[in-house]
Each structure stands twice: as C-alpha cells, then as structure tokens.
Design a protein around this motif. Sequence first.
Motif, mmCIF file in Angstrom:
data_model
loop_
_atom_site.group_PDB
_atom_site.id
_atom_site.type_symbol
_atom_site.label_atom_id
_atom_site.label_comp_id
_atom_site.label_asym_id
_atom_site.label_seq_id
_atom_site.Cartn_x
_atom_site.Cartn_y
_atom_site.Cartn_z
ATOM 1 N N GLU A 102 0.832 -1.210 0.000
ATOM 2 C CA GLU A 102 0.000 0.000 0.000
ATOM 3 C C GLU A 102 0.861 1.252 0.000
ATOM 4 O O GLU A 102 1.830 1.361 0.761
ATOM 5 C CB GLU A 102 -0.920 0.016 1.220
ATOM 6 N N ILE A 103 0.496 2.205 -0.842
ATOM 7 C CA ILE A 103 1.176 3.489 -0.902
ATOM 8 C C ILE A 103 0.165 4.606 -0.660
ATOM 9 O O ILE A 103 -1.046 4.388 -0.734
ATOM 10 C CB ILE A 103 1.882 3.698 -2.256
ATOM 11 N N GLN A 104 0.662 5.793 -0.377
ATOM 12 C CA GLN A 104 -0.179 6.955 -0.130
ATOM 13 C C GLN A 104 0.246 8.091 -1.050
ATOM 14 O O GLN A 104 1.441 8.301 -1.256
ATOM 15 C CB GLN A 104 -0.047 7.423 1.322
ATOM 16 N N PRO A 105 -0.712 8.841 -1.594
ATOM 17 C CA PRO A 105 -0.338 10.026 -2.365
ATOM 18 C C PRO A 105 0.505 10.974 -1.514
ATOM 19 O O PRO A 105 0.259 11.137 -0.318
ATOM 20 C CB PRO A 105 -1.692 10.658 -2.720
ATOM 21 N N ASP A 106 1.512 11.551 -2.122
ATOM 22 C CA ASP A 106 2.404 12.519 -1.484
ATOM 23 C C ASP A 106 3.307 11.906 -0.424
ATOM 24 O O ASP A 106 3.959 12.637 0.328
ATOM 25 C CB ASP A 106 1.614 13.686 -0.874
ATOM 26 N N ALA A 107 3.349 10.593 -0.352
ATOM 27 C CA ALA A 107 4.265 9.912 0.573
ATOM 28 C C ALA A 107 5.285 9.132 -0.263
ATOM 29 O O ALA A 107 4.985 8.067 -0.804
ATOM 30 C CB ALA A 107 3.502 8.977 1.505
ATOM 31 N N ASP A 108 6.485 9.681 -0.373
ATOM 32 C CA ASP A 108 7.513 9.064 -1.200
ATOM 33 C C ASP A 108 7.940 7.718 -0.621
ATOM 34 O O ASP A 108 7.908 7.509 0.592
ATOM 35 C CB ASP A 108 8.732 9.977 -1.316
ATOM 36 N N PHE A 109 8.360 6.817 -1.492
ATOM 37 C CA PHE A 109 8.914 5.539 -1.059
ATOM 38 C C PHE A 109 10.013 5.149 -2.042
ATOM 39 O O PHE A 109 10.212 5.802 -3.070
ATOM 40 C CB PHE A 109 7.836 4.461 -0.952
ATOM 41 N N VAL A 110 10.739 4.096 -1.712
ATOM 42 C CA VAL A 110 11.907 3.724 -2.495
ATOM 43 C C VAL A 110 11.787 2.264 -2.927
ATOM 44 O O VAL A 110 11.406 1.390 -2.137
ATOM 45 C CB VAL A 110 13.204 3.924 -1.683
ATOM 46 N N ILE A 111 12.092 2.014 -4.193
ATOM 47 C CA ILE A 111 12.235 0.654 -4.711
ATOM 48 C C ILE A 111 13.639 0.563 -5.295
ATOM 49 O O ILE A 111 13.956 1.267 -6.259
ATOM 50 C CB ILE A 111 11.192 0.328 -5.798
ATOM 51 N N GLY A 112 14.477 -0.276 -4.717
ATOM 52 C CA GLY A 112 15.860 -0.339 -5.171
ATOM 53 C C GLY A 112 16.533 1.012 -4.997
ATOM 54 O O GLY A 112 16.574 1.563 -3.896
ATOM 55 N N ASP A 113 17.057 1.569 -6.096
ATOM 56 C CA ASP A 113 17.699 2.879 -6.015
ATOM 57 C C ASP A 113 16.831 3.982 -6.623
ATOM 58 O O ASP A 113 17.330 5.068 -6.919
ATOM 59 C CB ASP A 113 19.073 2.846 -6.695
ATOM 60 N N ILE A 114 15.533 3.725 -6.796
ATOM 61 C CA ILE A 114 14.621 4.714 -7.375
ATOM 62 C C ILE A 114 13.649 5.205 -6.309
ATOM 63 O O ILE A 114 12.969 4.406 -5.649
ATOM 64 C CB ILE A 114 13.835 4.128 -8.560
ATOM 65 N N ALA A 115 13.599 6.515 -6.125
ATOM 66 C CA ALA A 115 12.615 7.137 -5.233
ATOM 67 C C ALA A 115 11.355 7.416 -6.045
ATOM 68 O O ALA A 115 11.420 7.975 -7.143
ATOM 69 C CB ALA A 115 13.166 8.438 -4.655
ATOM 70 N N VAL A 116 10.219 7.021 -5.500
ATOM 71 C CA VAL A 116 8.937 7.132 -6.200
ATOM 72 C C VAL A 116 8.042 8.118 -5.456
ATOM 73 O O VAL A 116 7.851 7.994 -4.240
ATOM 74 C CB VAL A 116 8.236 5.764 -6.290
ATOM 75 N N SER A 117 7.488 9.077 -6.198
ATOM 76 C CA SER A 117 6.547 10.045 -5.626
ATOM 77 C C SER A 117 5.177 9.845 -6.265
ATOM 78 O O SER A 117 4.996 10.139 -7.450
ATOM 79 C CB SER A 117 7.018 11.486 -5.888
ATOM 80 N N PRO A 118 4.195 9.312 -5.507
ATOM 81 C CA PRO A 118 2.837 9.191 -6.037
ATOM 82 C C PRO A 118 2.126 10.554 -5.958
ATOM 83 O O PRO A 118 2.194 11.233 -4.933
ATOM 84 C CB PRO A 118 2.168 8.172 -5.112
ATOM 85 N N ILE A 119 1.456 10.919 -7.032
ATOM 86 C CA ILE A 119 0.771 12.207 -7.122
ATOM 87 C C ILE A 119 -0.714 11.967 -7.354
ATOM 88 O O ILE A 119 -1.087 11.226 -8.265
ATOM 89 C CB ILE A 119 1.337 13.048 -8.287
ATOM 90 N N SER A 120 -1.564 12.576 -6.538
ATOM 91 C CA SER A 120 -3.010 12.461 -6.743
ATOM 92 C C SER A 120 -3.407 13.109 -8.058
ATOM 93 O O SER A 120 -2.921 14.194 -8.407
ATOM 94 C CB SER A 120 -3.771 13.143 -5.604
ATOM 95 N N ILE A 121 -4.299 12.457 -8.790
ATOM 96 C CA ILE A 121 -4.800 13.009 -10.045
ATOM 97 C C ILE A 121 -6.322 12.961 -10.058
ATOM 98 O O ILE A 121 -6.949 12.179 -9.327
ATOM 99 C CB ILE A 121 -4.240 12.254 -11.271
ATOM 100 N N SER A 122 -6.911 13.801 -10.884
ATOM 101 C CA SER A 122 -8.362 13.898 -10.988
ATOM 102 C C SER A 122 -8.852 12.992 -12.114
ATOM 103 O O SER A 122 -8.754 13.336 -13.297
ATOM 104 C CB SER A 122 -8.760 15.354 -11.267
ATOM 105 N N HIS A 123 -9.369 11.833 -11.747
ATOM 106 C CA HIS A 123 -9.857 10.857 -12.720
ATOM 107 C C HIS A 123 -10.966 10.047 -12.059
ATOM 108 O O HIS A 123 -11.015 9.931 -10.830
ATOM 109 C CB HIS A 123 -8.711 9.943 -13.163
#
Length: 265
Positions: A102-123
């Motif tokens: 589980e991930i949260q919008p605006d809560a960064d996390f890391v997979i391997g050496d890549i930092a991931v930023s989930p962004i809320s979108i209007s859909h």
Amino acid sequence: MKLCSIASGSSGNCIFAGSDTTCLMIDTGISGKRIEEGLNEIGYTAREMDGILITHEHSDHISGLGVMARRYGIPIFATEGTRRGVLNSKSIGDIPLELFQEIQPDADFVIGDIAVSPISISHDAAQPTAYVLRQGGKSMAVMTDLGRYDNYIIEHLQNLDLILLEANHDVHMLQAGKYPYYLKQRILGDRGHLSNELSGQLLSQILHDGLKTVILGHLSKENNYEQLAYETVRLEIDLADNPYHAGDFPIHVAKRDMVSDIFEV
C-alpha cells in the motif's frame, strides 16, 4: 534512468522505467504475452522486474496484472482505493494479497535505487495516482488519465528531465464522433482525460532548460491521431506566455501497439 512505452493508448497501457539496477513497470493494461514480448524487445525479462506501479483500476491499466502477478510474484504498489478496485475486478483473476504494497499520495517511497513520488490526479477511479521517479539527480514522470490540472500538479512536475504526458483526444473529433453523450461528457469532464490543447497548456507550465524529452501518450484510438496531437501540443507551446518554442524540445508520440525507443536521462 530510462523509460520505454511498451503500449500507450486508450486500449492499453504499460510503461517500463528503470535504472541500471532497478526495473519497474507502470501499469499492466495489455496481455501478459504482449508485456513479456515488449520487455524482451528492449532486452529485459519479466523476472527482472522489481515492482509494478499501478495508477488506477481501469482495465486499460490492469488487464495483464493478474497474469504477471501469479506468474512472477512481482510486488504491486498501489493506493488502498486502487487495490480494492483491482481486487473487485472480475476479469483479472486472483492475485495473492501479499504482493500488494500500500502506498499513499504525497508519501515518497523507495524501490531499489529509485525514489517514487505518487501524485493524486483527478480521474473517475477510486484513488488514482501518477508517478514521478527520481534517481541519481535525474527525474521523470508518467502523467496520464487526468481530466484537469491545477497548481498542485504543476508544482509536482517542475524540473523534470523527461515526461510522458497524456494527450488523449481532440475536442472537436470527440464532440462530432459516435460516442454516446454520457461518454463524451465523462471524457471532457474534470475527472476524464486531457485533450491535446490541455496537454500542451500543461506542458507549457513546466518547460525549463533541463527538460530533455517529452513523450505524448494515452491517445484515443477513436478521437485523436498522432500527427494531430503532436501539432496541437506544439502550437500550444508556441502560443504560451513563456520564453520557449516547441522546437526547443524533442517531442515524441507513444503508440498503442508498438514499443517505443528507450529514452535515457
């Protein structure tokens, strides 16, 4: 970092993104066979994937997820709303619950050496997100399936090296086309899809000297075509109140049924 569109369009979406040591997919909206063939074409295998980032639960983004999850046990990263939507989908079969992260919008996390930023979108999905990936001082975003953009979106897309951005439809083609009225209203609405014009206008808000690659994606099969999307986005850039011209940036159009080049930043 590198990015490749395995498929991008209203009929199915799957994006490969990675670094030298980490391999990710963003969405799996085509068949497992096509996903594997696409990965093989660019020199990867499904077994090398370290994670699948899911944007939302619509079928053109998850139709191959069940096959890939069951066959390879790849971790699946999604919001709680998207996870529920995926599990409620009757077309993809069972997915082991332990694969979901589980991930949260605006809560960064890391997979391997890549930092991931989930962004809320209007859909019009349960809890959709787009993604910005960062590694080694470079950043790239996959931003599709949003009916509108605002300052929140613009702020999160600053200083990118690469962006894959939705240019879903031409407004006039959609309005004059054969879609039923309710579907036209859905696509044109604030929780639908970005038109070519809006795509160009959003792009004009985030241009900067360091942007190396723009890829237009998620084109509608019925209400758009590649050259129209390309020329409309270029025109919006040229008309915008900024110091840039469309010719200052390489702009590509991702295809729904062909693997793109690998773009590196």
